[in-house]
Design a protein around this motif. Structure first.
Motif: not given
Length: 511
Positions: A349-365
């Motif tokens: 359950l934690v892994l998908p949230v962590a991956i989505l967090d990383a995707f948000f950060i990459l897209w934001i920067f």
């Protein structure tokens, strides 16, 4: 008793049991079955950090200030077909985590044993069919081991109600254990009540109640500042500031709900499912909306571009996926008996949230880089300055997040048995403080003011005021000369530049 050198045989179980708490300080058992571990059958009855009872100099017995573990109507039930056999004792074992090595151990030949075998009984070091244990070096009265046996053909055996007073602060664990293979289908019912001096809230959670109280106050102060500015300059408000208002409102509701959740938990000993669900949902919505707003700001929405164009559906899809993944994780961790969740399931359950967090950060920067380049090319100095400050704040937040994740991993790897439970509340508190700090920075950068519309998107013709305010001068009317015609001719490329800017704008709209 036998001198023990090795750890308790189910120490690996403790690694996972200590990570979670059951749904309240009232631990209920609804027909849990005993599980075979080594030569014993066990049921995990609970694990909680408990502070020692308050000193009572006048020797007055009072429930307020006492810490205890109370057994109420704990009943063991065996199948009818197993009632024809005489049974061995079913024992309850309560021990503090520092005394874990006093339960069970190596019998001989390196083989671990929790239950006393016939060979060990002949040596006179223990009683056959009972749990092997030895007194604690610090407190001879611990661990607490007591039990009950079935009488004759009885199918039910009820443990006598009793309370165990806690006089030492520590992480306490309860296991029900039996050593009879004829009772492999045995089940346990009833409940135990675990109480701290100030209430029923587990020790590791107790500081969070005060923390969410302070965070509620912090959001109120931020809300007063923001809403006063919002009401004062409501005519100058642009869409981005409406989104920030939504996040502040959600944050105020989330902090208040978490405080009332822990307060009710502390008062009754049972976690209120309704309040917890609302707190979890508001928190998940706030985090999702915050990510989307930061991403939209990074793309220049409402500041450089009027719409997201073709990216709108992608942003909504990413936000919806993040909301679902986060909601499931938060519900499982905070609502219901979370201690039944295995480590692998939680990682799932934690892994998908962590991956989505990383995707948000990459897209934001990535989006921030493109927006900064566009602002610099168009010489929009005021907006460029704000975006640079926003980028620096985000970079600091990301660096602190990565550093804290490393510390959290270090903390958990070096605290396998949760002996540092009194400091564990700092880990979730940090994330709340970090997100609140970033929200404060955003509120300062885009606070409502009489010049708010200066930061909002407008037509390219009006953007010239944003390039350099000092170039505006008063010009006297004069007769037309050849120099005027020459100046007008030299000004034509500027119009072409504006045309190019308009084409850039059209491209932004269709992305």
């Amino acid at each position: 008793m036998l001198k023990l050198r090795d750890s308790f045989f189910f120490l690996p179980i403790l690694c996972f049991c200590f990570v979670f708490f059951v749904d309240g300080s009232v631990h209920e058992y609804n027909g849990e079955k005993f599980v075979g571990k080594g030569n014993a059958f066990v049921v995990h009855g609970g694990s909680e950090g408990i502070y020692s009872s308050f000193a009572d100099p006048y020797n007055v017995t009072a429930t307020i200030g006492d810490s205890y573990i109370r057994f109420e109507k704990v009943t063991f039930r065996r199948p009818k077909e197993a009632a024809n056999f005489s049974s061995k004792a079913i024992q309850a074992v309560v021990f503090e985590v520092e005394d874990r090595d006093t339960i069970g151990g190596s019998a001989y030949g390196g083989q671990r044993a929790v239950c006393c075998t016939a060979d060990l009984a002949k040596l006179g070091v223990c009683l056959e069919g009972e749990v092997i244990y030895r007194p604690s070096t610090e407190n001879p009265n611990w661990p607490k081991v007591f039990g009950i046996s079935f009488n004759g053909d009885d199918e039910v055996a009820t443990l006598r109600s009793r309370s165990i007073k806690i006089t030492k602060t520590g992480m306490y664990n309860l296991y029900f254990i039996h050593c009879d293979v004829n009772l492999k289908d045995l089940t346990v019912e009833g409940k135990t009540i675990w109480k701290n001096p100030n209430g029923y809230l587990p020790g590791r959670m107790a500081p969070l109640m005060n923390f969410y109280g302070f965070m509620s106050l912090a959001f109120v102060i931020l809300g007063i500042f923001w809403f006063s500015q919002y009401a004062r300059f409501w005519r100058e408000i642009f869409p981005l500031q409406n989104c920030i208002t939504l996040v502040i409102t959600l944050g105020m509701l989330e902090m208040a709900l978490w405080y009332f959740d822990y307060a009710e938990f502390n008062e009754s000993g049972i976690r209120p499912v309704g309040i917890t669900m609302w707190a979890v949902s508001f928190g998940t919505i706030k985090r999702t909306v915050s990510w989307i707003i930061i991403l939209m700001v990074s793309m220049g929405y409402g500041v450089v571009r009027p719409t997201l164009g073709g990216l709108t559906s992608k942003v909504i899809m990413l936000g919806a996926t993040f909301f679902l993944a986060s909601e499931v994780l938060e519900v499982v961790e905070n609502v219901g008996a979370v201690s039944d969740l295995s480590g692998k399931a939680r990682l799932f359950l934690v892994l998908p949230v962590a991956i989505l967090d990383a995707f948000f950060i990459l897209w934001i920067f990535t989006s921030l880089s493109a927006t900064l380049n566009k602002l610099q090319a168009r010489r929009m100095t005021v907006k460029l300055d704000i975006y640079r400050k926003f980028t620096n704040a985000l970079a600091v937040a990301v660096i602190m997040s990565v550093g804290w994740i490393c510390y959290e991993l270090y903390f958990k790897l070096n605290d396998v048995y949760n002996e540092q439970w009194q400091n564990a509340w700092i880990i979730p508190a940090f994330w709340q403080i970090l997100s609140f700090s970033l929200l404060c920075v955003i509120c300062v950068l885009w606070a409502p003011s009489q010049n708010s519309m200066r930061y909002a998107y407008s037509d390219e013709a009006n953007e010239d005021f944003d390039k350099d305010d000092t170039t505006l001068t008063l010009i006297k009317p004069s007769s037309t000369t050849m120099k005027d015609f020459k100046t007008a001719a030299e000004a034509r490329p500027v119009q072409g530049h504006n045309g190019a800017s308009n084409r850039d704008l059209e491209e932004d709209k269709t992305e």
